[in-house]
Design a protein around this motif. Structure first.
Motif, PDB file in Angstrom:
ATOM      1  N   ASN A  40       0.811  -1.233   0.000  1.00 56.70           N
ATOM      2  CA  ASN A  40       0.000   0.000   0.000  1.00 56.70           C
ATOM      3  C   ASN A  40       0.838   1.274   0.000  1.00 56.70           C
ATOM      4  OD1 ASN A  40      -2.611  -1.359   0.137  1.00 56.70           O
ATOM      5  ND2 ASN A  40      -2.062  -1.875   2.238  1.00 56.70           N
ATOM      6  N   ILE A  41       1.985   1.209  -0.656  1.00 60.18           N
ATOM      7  CA  ILE A  41       2.845   2.377  -0.809  1.00 60.18           C
ATOM      8  C   ILE A  41       2.790   2.830  -2.268  1.00 60.18           C
ATOM      9  CG2 ILE A  41       5.181   3.301  -0.676  1.00 60.18           C
ATOM     10  CD1 ILE A  41       3.970   2.723   2.052  1.00 60.18           C
ATOM     11  N   ILE A  42       2.476   4.105  -2.475  1.00 58.86           N
ATOM     12  CA  ILE A  42       2.433   4.675  -3.820  1.00 58.86           C
ATOM     13  C   ILE A  42       3.859   4.956  -4.279  1.00 58.86           C
ATOM     14  CG2 ILE A  42       1.690   6.652  -5.200  1.00 58.86           C
ATOM     15  CD1 ILE A  42      -0.573   7.038  -3.119  1.00 58.86           C
ATOM     16  N   GLY A  43       4.226   4.414  -5.439  1.00 58.38           N
ATOM     17  CA  GLY A  43       5.534   4.691  -6.010  1.00 58.38           C
ATOM     18  C   GLY A  43       5.461   5.878  -6.959  1.00 58.38           C
ATOM     19  N   VAL A  44       6.511   6.677  -6.981  1.00 53.38           N
ATOM     20  CA  VAL A  44       6.597   7.830  -7.887  1.00 53.38           C
ATOM     21  C   VAL A  44       7.753   7.582  -8.850  1.00 53.38           C
ATOM     22  CG1 VAL A  44       6.937  10.319  -8.072  1.00 53.38           C
ATOM     23  CG2 VAL A  44       5.696   9.377  -6.109  1.00 53.38           C
ATOM     24  N   VAL A  45       7.437   7.360 -10.105  1.00 52.06           N
ATOM     25  CA  VAL A  45       8.461   7.069 -11.109  1.00 52.06           C
ATOM     26  C   VAL A  45       9.158   8.370 -11.508  1.00 52.06           C
ATOM     27  CG1 VAL A  45       8.899   6.060 -13.373  1.00 52.06           C
ATOM     28  CG2 VAL A  45       7.049   5.158 -11.958  1.00 52.06           C
ATOM     29  N   LYS A  46      10.472   8.374 -11.455  1.00 56.02           N
ATOM     30  CA  LYS A  46      11.224   9.610 -11.699  1.00 56.02           C
ATOM     31  C   LYS A  46      12.493   9.310 -12.507  1.00 56.02           C
ATOM     32  CE  LYS A  46      13.684   9.323  -7.292  1.00 56.02           C
ATOM     33  NZ  LYS A  46      13.929   9.944  -5.981  1.00 56.02           N
ATOM     34  N   TYR A  47      13.157  10.256 -13.146  1.00 58.60           N
ATOM     35  CA  TYR A  47      12.897  11.671 -13.343  1.00 58.60           C
ATOM     36  C   TYR A  47      12.658  11.891 -14.830  1.00 58.60           C
ATOM     37  CZ  TYR A  47      15.337  12.238  -8.831  1.00 58.60           C
ATOM     38  OH  TYR A  47      15.748  12.152  -7.512  1.00 58.60           O
ATOM     39  N   PHE A  48      11.429  11.945 -15.260  1.00 58.80           N
ATOM     40  CA  PHE A  48      11.090  12.135 -16.670  1.00 58.80           C
ATOM     41  C   PHE A  48      11.677  13.453 -17.178  1.00 58.80           C
ATOM     42  CE2 PHE A  48       8.359  14.090 -19.854  1.00 58.80           C
ATOM     43  CZ  PHE A  48       8.197  13.069 -20.772  1.00 58.80           C
ATOM     44  N   PRO A  49      12.251  13.491 -18.393  1.00 57.87           N
ATOM     45  CA  PRO A  49      12.471  12.416 -19.363  1.00 57.87           C
ATOM     46  C   PRO A  49      13.780  11.663 -19.153  1.00 57.87           C
ATOM     47  CG  PRO A  49      13.120  14.485 -20.344  1.00 57.87           C
ATOM     48  CD  PRO A  49      12.625  14.817 -18.962  1.00 57.87           C
ATOM     49  N   GLY A  50      14.438  11.908 -18.013  1.00 57.69           N
ATOM     50  CA  GLY A  50      15.646  11.170 -17.675  1.00 57.69           C
ATOM     51  C   GLY A  50      16.901  12.019 -17.662  1.00 57.69           C
ATOM     52  N   TYR A  51      17.677  11.863 -16.572  1.00 55.53           N
ATOM     53  CA  TYR A  51      18.959  12.542 -16.445  1.00 55.53           C
ATOM     54  C   TYR A  51      20.100  11.657 -16.954  1.00 55.53           C
ATOM     55  CZ  TYR A  51      17.026  16.145 -13.306  1.00 55.53           C
ATOM     56  OH  TYR A  51      16.315  17.191 -12.770  1.00 55.53           O
ATOM     57  N   GLY A  52      19.791  10.439 -17.334  1.00 51.62           N
ATOM     58  CA  GLY A  52      20.847   9.456 -17.619  1.00 51.62           C
ATOM     59  C   GLY A  52      21.821   9.817 -18.706  1.00 51.62           C
ATOM     60  N   SER A  53      21.383  10.624 -19.691  1.00 53.79           N
ATOM     61  CA  SER A  53      22.288  10.978 -20.784  1.00 53.79           C
ATOM     62  C   SER A  53      23.072  12.254 -20.488  1.00 53.79           C
ATOM     63  CB  SER A  53      21.491  11.163 -22.081  1.00 53.79           C
ATOM     64  OG  SER A  53      20.582  12.243 -21.964  1.00 53.79           O
TER      65      SER A  53
ATOM     66  N   VAL B 221       1.081  14.285 -12.382  1.00 52.58           N
ATOM     67  CA  VAL B 221       2.419  14.783 -12.699  1.00 52.58           C
ATOM     68  C   VAL B 221       2.912  15.630 -11.528  1.00 52.58           C
ATOM     69  CG1 VAL B 221       3.782  16.299 -14.186  1.00 52.58           C
ATOM     70  CG2 VAL B 221       2.047  14.792 -15.190  1.00 52.58           C
ATOM     71  N   ILE B 222       4.062  15.276 -11.001  1.00 54.84           N
ATOM     72  CA  ILE B 222       4.661  16.031  -9.903  1.00 54.84           C
ATOM     73  C   ILE B 222       6.035  16.510 -10.346  1.00 54.84           C
ATOM     74  CG2 ILE B 222       5.508  13.878  -8.856  1.00 54.84           C
ATOM     75  CD1 ILE B 222       5.229  15.241  -6.124  1.00 54.84           C
ATOM     76  N   THR B 223       6.374  17.727  -9.984  1.00 51.46           N
ATOM     77  CA  THR B 223       7.690  18.239 -10.358  1.00 51.46           C
ATOM     78  C   THR B 223       8.767  17.654  -9.452  1.00 51.46           C
ATOM     79  OG1 THR B 223       7.727  20.133  -8.830  1.00 51.46           O
ATOM     80  CG2 THR B 223       6.606  20.448 -10.942  1.00 51.46           C
ATOM     81  N   ASP B 224       9.998  17.718  -9.923  1.00 49.00           N
ATOM     82  CA  ASP B 224      11.130  17.438  -9.040  1.00 49.00           C
ATOM     83  C   ASP B 224      11.199  18.587  -8.029  1.00 49.00           C
ATOM     84  OD1 ASP B 224      13.405  16.430  -7.918  1.00 49.00           O
ATOM     85  OD2 ASP B 224      14.691  16.732  -9.672  1.00 49.00           O
ATOM     86  N   ALA B 225      11.986  18.431  -6.986  1.00 52.54           N
ATOM     87  CA  ALA B 225      12.083  19.451  -5.944  1.00 52.54           C
ATOM     88  C   ALA B 225      12.450  20.801  -6.551  1.00 52.54           C
ATOM     89  CB  ALA B 225      13.125  19.036  -4.910  1.00 52.54           C
ATOM     90  N   MET B 226      11.616  21.814  -6.270  1.00 51.54           N
ATOM     91  CA  MET B 226      11.801  23.127  -6.877  1.00 51.54           C
ATOM     92  C   MET B 226      12.803  24.001  -6.124  1.00 51.54           C
ATOM     93  SD  MET B 226       9.844  23.055  -9.517  1.00 51.54           S
ATOM     94  CE  MET B 226       8.741  24.301 -10.159  1.00 51.54           C
ATOM     95  N   ASN B 227      13.424  23.439  -5.076  1.00 47.74           N
ATOM     96  CA  ASN B 227      14.452  24.195  -4.358  1.00 47.74           C
ATOM     97  C   ASN B 227      15.852  23.878  -4.886  1.00 47.74           C
ATOM     98  OD1 ASN B 227      14.737  21.611  -3.391  1.00 47.74           O
ATOM     99  ND2 ASN B 227      14.486  22.123  -1.224  1.00 47.74           N
TER     100      ASN B 227
ATOM    101  N   ALA C 237       4.981  25.948 -13.750  1.00 49.54           N
ATOM    102  CA  ALA C 237       4.798  24.495 -13.703  1.00 49.54           C
ATOM    103  C   ALA C 237       3.334  24.113 -13.808  1.00 49.54           C
ATOM    104  CB  ALA C 237       5.399  23.935 -12.406  1.00 49.54           C
ATOM    105  N   VAL C 238       2.480  24.803 -13.063  1.00 45.38           N
ATOM    106  CA  VAL C 238       1.042  24.508 -13.106  1.00 45.38           C
ATOM    107  C   VAL C 238       0.464  24.820 -14.481  1.00 45.38           C
ATOM    108  CG1 VAL C 238      -1.217  25.126 -12.154  1.00 45.38           C
ATOM    109  CG2 VAL C 238       0.734  24.807 -10.626  1.00 45.38           C
ATOM    110  N   ALA C 239       0.859  25.957 -15.052  1.00 41.81           N
ATOM    111  CA  ALA C 239       0.384  26.316 -16.379  1.00 41.81           C
ATOM    112  C   ALA C 239       0.837  25.299 -17.426  1.00 41.81           C
ATOM    113  CB  ALA C 239       0.875  27.714 -16.755  1.00 41.81           C
ATOM    114  N   ALA C 240       1.992  24.693 -17.191  1.00 37.36           N
ATOM    115  CA  ALA C 240       2.521  23.696 -18.126  1.00 37.36           C
ATOM    116  C   ALA C 240       1.812  22.358 -18.026  1.00 37.36           C
ATOM    117  CB  ALA C 240       4.015  23.507 -17.883  1.00 37.36           C
ATOM    118  N   GLY C 241       1.097  22.128 -16.908  1.00 38.94           N
ATOM    119  CA  GLY C 241       0.363  20.875 -16.754  1.00 38.94           C
ATOM    120  C   GLY C 241       0.713  20.061 -15.533  1.00 38.94           C
ATOM    121  N   ALA C 242       1.629  20.553 -14.698  1.00 34.55           N
ATOM    122  CA  ALA C 242       1.965  19.823 -13.465  1.00 34.55           C
ATOM    123  C   ALA C 242       0.787  19.867 -12.496  1.00 34.55           C
ATOM    124  CB  ALA C 242       3.203  20.425 -12.811  1.00 34.55           C
ATOM    125  N   ASP C 243       0.557  18.742 -11.818  1.00 34.34           N
ATOM    126  CA  ASP C 243      -0.528  18.662 -10.839  1.00 34.34           C
ATOM    127  C   ASP C 243      -0.051  19.011  -9.432  1.00 34.34           C
ATOM    128  OD1 ASP C 243      -2.572  17.570 -12.689  1.00 34.34           O
ATOM    129  OD2 ASP C 243      -1.224  15.834 -12.728  1.00 34.34           O
TER     130      ASP C 243
END
Length: 429
Positions: free
Chosen positions: A267-280, A356-362, A379-385
């Motif tokens: 019963n733990i909600i997972g948050v998939v991160k960090y779209f679109p990816g920092y890997g490259s 959609v949740i943003t990464d930490a804005m600090n 962020a909200v205007a762009a579509g973040a919830d």
């Protein structure tokens, strides 16, 4: 006239009569045939429009039935969504906007190292009933203290706004664990995700998620800001080297799904991160702007694969990172603030319908260029919830309120996010 002459005359008269009768018979037959053909033609000409009209009518009726059924299907809203719509309709604008933020207990109250839900928390939360809290190592003393703190916060949320509150922590596993590797709470840690990825065994990823989920649930959490879905396509990326499941996008995708399943079982909600990816990339958003030169087509072939797999498996939360993609957006704007990346790519192209949740804005990738209010509104205007951890929560909150009051953001846009958020919370019962 002799008898012979009379006989010959009778024969001639009989022959003429026969010819006359034959001719009349032929004429009669021809007339009958013409009459039959005429009547048949008239009947056919008369019947065919009736048949065609009936067919058209039947087709139209069938079409209308399909349209009606389609409209019925489209108008059917599942009970949970309907309940969420009803709840949102009864909320004030201030309550709605507050629900669109997840902050630290310290960021909410202005204190350092909050470990209890005291009078300060209660009074501030009454004015700013945020959607969630994310806890850090300074908020933990003992297992008993943590349980009591989270239980009290859940009760406060229900008493204040009659909704559950998201109670989250960043617990990826290995070195990237706020509880297992950094707090005084005694729980068994697991390997870094990089090591689990090397195994190629999805079962191990599932067991890791299950283990983390078990102790988080026992403490009172309901959300984990993990797993990392970034593909390590750049081996020089030191920020992701231990946290990513590796360079194989398909393997990374299967590992992400395994961890999510293990968390969900507890019963733990997972948050998939960090779209679109920092890997490259080779940088870290905590230190400043991070960007990749890849095109959307190139990202779809690698970095976006784990996110797409998670979306196809109906994941409920995706965190958008601060990575810039200039060859896609045409600018250095972070993805977390980009309408194109959030609305067009993540939602429209990839089909994500969750939160959609943003990464930490600090992080400096944001604070170096944006004030808290500007970043939150963008962020909200762009579509973040949900806006996560703005540098100045109250400034960010007031900025969104002002944006709605001035027409920069419509209240309908706010309501769209709130229905998603409230629905997710109602589903937690």
């Amino acid at each position: 006239m002799t008898q012979e002459e009379r006989r010959l005359k009778r024969q001639q008269d009989t022959k003429q009569a026969m010819l006359l009768l034959t001719g009349m018979g032929c004429v009669t037959i021809m007339v009958v045939i013409l009459l039959v053909l005429t009547i048949s033609f008239l009947l056919k000409d008369k019947d065919e429009p009736v048949t065609d009209t009936q067919g058209v009518i039947e087709t139209e009726i069938e079409t209308e039935s399909v349209i009606i059924e389609t409209e019925k299907e489209e108008s059917i809203i599942d009970p949970l969504t309907q309940e969420a719509i009803s709840v949102v309709a009864g909320m004030t604008l201030e309550q709605k906007v507050a629900q669109m933020f997840i902050v630290t207990p310290d960021g909410l109250t202005g204190t350092n190292g909050a470990t209890i839900v005291g009078n300060t928390t209660k009074s501030v939360y009454a004015a700013y009933p945020v959607g969630g809290l994310i806890y850090e190592k300074d908020n933990f003393q003992t297992k008993e203290q943590t349980k009591a703190m989270l239980e009290a916060m859940e009760s406060l949320s229900m008493d204040t706004i009659a909704l559950p509150i998201f109670l989250g922590v960043e617990e990826e596993g290995g070195k990237a664990s706020m509880i297992a590797s950094k707090s005084p709470i005694d729980v068994d840690n697991i390997d870094n995700m990089s090591e689990i990825g090397v195994s190629g065994d999805t079962t191990i990823a599932y067991e890791a998620g299950q283990k983390i989920g078990n102790y988080l649930y026992d403490l009172g959490f309901n959300m984990n800001f993990a797993p990392v879905a970034d593909v390590l396509s750049n081996s020089d990326n030191s920020a992701m080297v231990n946290r990513s499941f590796g360079s194989d996008s398909a393997v990374a995708g299967s590992m992400v799904s395994g961890v999510l399943d293990g968390l969900a079982e507890n019963n733990i909600i997972g948050v998939v991160k960090y779209f679109p990816g920092y890997g490259s990339t080779s940088g870290d958003g905590t230190e400043g702007t991070v960007s990749t030169e890849k095109t959307l087509e190139e990202l779809k072939m690698s970095e976006l694969v784990p996110f797409q797999l998670a979306i196809d498996a109906d994941t409920g939360f995706v965190m958008v990172g601060h990575v810039s993609v200039p060859n896609i957006t045409g600018s250095e704007i972070p993805s977390s603030l980009s309408e194109y990346m959030i609305t067009q790519v993540l939602r429209n192209d990839m089909g994500f319908t969750g939160i959609v949740i943003t990464d930490a804005m600090n992080k400096k990738a944001i604070t170096n260029s944006y004030e808290s209010a500007d970043a939150a509104v963008t962020a909200v205007a762009a579509g973040a919830d949900i806006v996560l951890m703005p540098e100045d929560f109250k400034e960010a909150y007031e900025g969104v309120i002002e944006a709605v009051n001035s027409g920069v953001i419509s209240e309908e846009r706010i309501n769209t996010s709130l229905v998603r958020i409230v629905k997710a919370k109602l589903g937690m019962y």
